[in-house]
Design an enzyme around this catalytic site. Structure first.
Site, PDB file in Angstrom:
ATOM      1  N   SER A 101       0.781  -1.359   0.025  1.00 23.69           N
ATOM      2  CA  SER A 101       0.472  -0.190  -0.250  1.00 23.69           C
ATOM      3  C   SER A 101       0.600   1.571  -0.049  1.00 23.69           C
ATOM      4  O   SER A 101       1.991   1.499   0.688  1.00 23.69           O
ATOM      5  CB  SER A 101      -1.013   0.436   1.378  1.00 23.69           C
ATOM      6  OG  SER A 101      -1.953   1.344   0.712  1.00 23.69           O
ATOM      7  N   TYR A 107      -2.781  -1.214  10.502  1.00 23.54           N
ATOM      8  CA  TYR A 107      -2.842  -0.902   8.660  1.00 23.54           C
ATOM      9  C   TYR A 107      -1.227  -0.308   8.099  1.00 23.54           C
ATOM     10  O   TYR A 107      -0.522  -1.227   7.010  1.00 23.54           O
ATOM     11  CB  TYR A 107      -3.528  -0.401   7.875  1.00 23.54           C
ATOM     12  CG  TYR A 107      -3.768  -0.527   6.228  1.00 23.54           C
ATOM     13  CD1 TYR A 107      -4.206  -1.369   6.028  1.00 23.54           C
ATOM     14  CD2 TYR A 107      -3.658   0.474   5.085  1.00 23.54           C
ATOM     15  CE1 TYR A 107      -4.329  -2.354   4.424  1.00 23.54           C
ATOM     16  CE2 TYR A 107      -3.321  -0.179   4.432  1.00 23.54           C
ATOM     17  CZ  TYR A 107      -4.062  -1.771   3.866  1.00 23.54           C
ATOM     18  OH  TYR A 107      -3.658  -2.117   2.438  1.00 23.54           O
ATOM     19  N   LYS A 111       1.701  -2.766   6.680  1.00 28.34           N
ATOM     20  CA  LYS A 111       2.374  -2.676   5.281  1.00 28.34           C
ATOM     21  C   LYS A 111       4.020  -2.248   4.942  1.00 28.34           C
ATOM     22  O   LYS A 111       4.266  -2.183   4.208  1.00 28.34           O
ATOM     23  CB  LYS A 111       1.577  -1.957   4.428  1.00 28.34           C
ATOM     24  CG  LYS A 111      -0.111  -2.144   4.287  1.00 28.34           C
ATOM     25  CD  LYS A 111       0.246  -3.379   3.841  1.00 28.34           C
ATOM     26  CE  LYS A 111      -1.358  -3.851   3.116  1.00 28.34           C
ATOM     27  NZ  LYS A 111      -1.964  -4.972   2.202  1.00 28.34           N
TER      28      LYS A 111
END
Length: 254
Positions: free
Chosen positions: A146, A159, A163
């Site tokens: 991402s 998150y 990532k």
């Protein structure tokens, strides 16, 4: 004069596997690899959507199969890859998210996000690479990262942690696997409109904030990732390993 020959974009004769393949980005990656000629195995926890997708791919004349696998079940992952011939291409796409401010994150949230986004991705890649090595097969590991693996974001602590870890993991994989001619790279998208993310964009304030950061002025679509995944799977990226294709409309350029 002999002109250089452009590497073929065809994946004919290659076997590819895509996790989280039932919808959204995973489905698009599966369709793209199949359109390039690869025989694709679509993986998800339940059969419904992936069987429909595999049938649609087979209808185009390209082999495809649907396979049920919970990537968080590491014993099942090991058995799954041990029972099959090596894949030439892995798209490590299965993932999840629990957006909330860091001060509200619970241990269960941490485990849910890191177990799928990082732990499962690590051991799926390990199992795929072991089979490649055992069969003397060069291959391509593609991890769906991402833009949040390159920057931070509000309400994205878990998150981002997962990532950023994927980015470092892939670089180390690239070093460990280079002697076997196995490459490891990531694709780092911006916000992509999928069935999972579409409800977020119903919030006008959130959508406006996202569009303000995407310099090309639009939300990403799954089609924006189809070219990059085929590129990283094939001969055109033969000297690329340990790097990231950032498909973010300029978000991280600022």
């Amino acid at each position: 004069m002999r002109l250089p020959i452009t590497p073929s974009a065809s994946l004919r004769g290659k076997r590819a596997i895509v996790t989280g393949a039932g919808r959204g980005i995973g489905l698009a990656c599966s369709a793209a690899l199949a359109a390039a000629g690869a025989a694709v195995t679509l993986v998800a926890r339940s059969i419904g959507e992936i069987e429909q997708a595999a049938a649609a791919i087979r209808a185009t004349g390209t082999p495809a199969e649907a396979a049920v696998l919970d990537v968080s079940d590491l014993a099942a992952v090991s058995a799954f890859f041990a029972e099959r011939p090596a894949f030439d291409v892995l798209v490590n796409n299965a993932g999840t998210n629990r957006p909330k401010p860091m001060q509200e994150v619970e241990e269960a949230d941490y485990d849910a996000v890191l177990d799928i986004n990082l732990k499962a991705s690590f051991f799926v890649a390990q199992a795929a690479a072991r089979r490649m090595i055992a069969e003397g097969l060069s291959g391509s590991l593609i991890h769906m990262s991402s833009q949040m693996g390159h920057v931070g974001g509000p309400n994205r602590a878990l998150y981002c942690a997962s990532k950023w870890a994927i980015e470092g993991m892939s670089k180390s994989f690239a070093l460990d696997l280079a002697p076997y001619a196995i490459r490891s790279n990531t694709i780092a998208p911006t916000f992509i409109e999928t069935p999972l993310t579409r409800p977020y964009f119903e919030d006008a304030v959130f959508k406006a904030a996202v569009l303000a950061k995407i310099k090309l002025g639009r939300i990403g679509q799954v089609e924006d990732l189809m070219g990059p995944v085929v590129f990283l799977a094939g001969a055109g990226s033969a000297l690329m390993t340990g790097t990231s294709l950032i498909v973010d409309g300029g978000w991280t350029a600022d």
